[in-house]
Design an enzyme around this catalytic site. Structure first.
Site, mmCIF file in Angstrom:
data_model
loop_
_atom_site.group_PDB
_atom_site.id
_atom_site.type_symbol
_atom_site.label_atom_id
_atom_site.label_comp_id
_atom_site.label_asym_id
_atom_site.label_seq_id
_atom_site.Cartn_x
_atom_site.Cartn_y
_atom_site.Cartn_z
ATOM 1 N N VAL A 201 0.844 -1.137 0.083
ATOM 2 C CA VAL A 201 -0.019 0.186 -0.027
ATOM 3 C C VAL A 201 0.904 1.258 0.083
ATOM 4 O O VAL A 201 1.796 1.149 0.592
ATOM 5 C CB VAL A 201 -1.023 0.197 1.353
ATOM 6 C CG1 VAL A 201 -1.541 1.398 1.291
ATOM 7 C CG2 VAL A 201 -2.121 -1.283 1.153
ATOM 8 N N LYS A 202 0.507 2.050 -0.866
ATOM 9 C CA LYS A 202 1.150 3.480 -0.841
ATOM 10 C C LYS A 202 0.284 4.534 -0.274
ATOM 11 O O LYS A 202 -1.076 4.568 -0.814
ATOM 12 C CB LYS A 202 1.530 3.936 -2.390
ATOM 13 C CG LYS A 202 2.165 5.161 -2.621
ATOM 14 C CD LYS A 202 2.422 5.396 -3.983
ATOM 15 C CE LYS A 202 2.889 6.941 -4.290
ATOM 16 N NZ LYS A 202 3.322 7.070 -5.746
ATOM 17 N N THR A 203 0.781 5.140 0.632
ATOM 18 C CA THR A 203 0.035 6.295 1.158
ATOM 19 C C THR A 203 0.774 7.714 1.705
ATOM 20 O O THR A 203 2.319 7.621 1.310
ATOM 21 C CB THR A 203 -0.823 5.616 2.549
ATOM 22 O OG1 THR A 203 -1.702 6.653 2.944
ATOM 23 C CG2 THR A 203 0.445 5.516 3.643
#
Length: 295
Positions: A201-203
């Protein structure tokens, strides 16, 4: 509609060491060999971390500053990156095929910056991704956006295809201009992506409570660089992200819009892989910048 009255905030994000699983990427110990191998192209086996260079912006912004010529501006930086994130068009036209960086392909698209960006669709076939030897596919997830349900369904479809072919999926938490950027929102957005099957996940980093975001997500979180910042500020954000549980950074504008992109990429690597403090990394940036200017 779910009843949210009286819903308690989650508050316990620690409680013992994570057991050893025999594989260096969080949450992937039960995946097939091929998918693990692809994840190992992104995350270094010695520390489970990654420096990803993102230059997929052209799929909705066109030739923005720093990306006018991918072949001359970006290709020379690729050997310094653990992984690269781009469109299949940019990969085929501008990145040498002898590159050893893990390939993360942008898999969603549709609207340009002139329209509602959440109106996206899956924009690649899994067979083409395999043909390009992709390690992962990246897709936007618009939690709280107008097209939230479709974006979550797009993610689920991509995960199904990725599991069939051993290709990882990177869920990108897309934040609209009206969204609240706080730890509570990002806990929700990152957890939904992981629960739907995303392998990474990229955040975004937030100054308060980011460690609760990384702790409550069962797969690796990598931090987006976001808008261009002064180099010391970008390095500080990267350092804090790593110290608070991120598995890496995915930077674009803070590298390719720097006056000295190669020096900035080297400084980011020092933070991520060597635990260099921001001031130390910034000194490395200045040394490398002076060297490149002299040559």
């Amino acid at each position: 509609m779910a009843d949210t009255d009286g819903l308690l905030d989650a508050r316990t994000f620690t409680g013992g060491e994570r057991p050893a699983t025999g594989f260096h990427v969080k949450g992937a110990h039960a995946q097939d060999w091929g998918l693990q191998n692809r994840l190992a192209r992104i995350f270094r086996p010695d520390n489970g971390r990654t420096v990803m260079l993102a230059f997929d912006h052209g799929y909705f912004l066109g030739p923005m500053a720093g990306l006018e010529r991918i072949d001359t501006n970006i290709a020379p930086l690729v050997p310094q990156a653990d992984a690269i994130m781009m469109t299949r068009g940019a990969l085929r036209t501008s990145i040498p095929s002898h590159s050893t960086a893990g390939v993360v392909l942008r898999a969603s698209g549709g609207p340009s910056v002139l329209r509602d960006l959440s109106d996206e669709h899956i924009a690649i076939d899994i067979e083409d991704a395999v043909r390009l030897n992709a390690a992962a596919l990246a897709i936007q997830v618009f939690i709280g956006g107008e097209h939230e349900s479709r974006s979550v369904a797009n993610l689920a479809k991509l995960v199904d295809a990725g599991q069939r072919h051993g290709v990882a999926v990177l869920g990108v938490t897309a934040v609209g201009k009206d969204m609240v950027r706080d730890a509570r929102y990002f806990r929700l957005a990152t957890r939904i992506s992981a629960e739907m099957g995303a392998h990474i996940v990229k955040t975004y980093y937030v100054n308060e409570g980011f460690e609760t975001v990384t702790a409550s997500c069962p797969v690796p979180i990598i931090v987006a660089g976001g808008k261009k910042l002064p180099e010391i500020d970008a390095l500080t954000m990267a350092y804090r992200s790593m110290q608070e549980g991120a598995a890496g950074v995915d930077m674009g504008r803070n590298i390719f819009q720097s006056d000295h992109p190669a020096a900035m990429l080297a400084a980011v690597r020092a933070v991520v892989h060597d635990d260099a403090k921001p001031e130390e990394a910034h000194e490395l940036f200045r040394e490398r910048s002076a060297g490149s200017a002299a040559s």
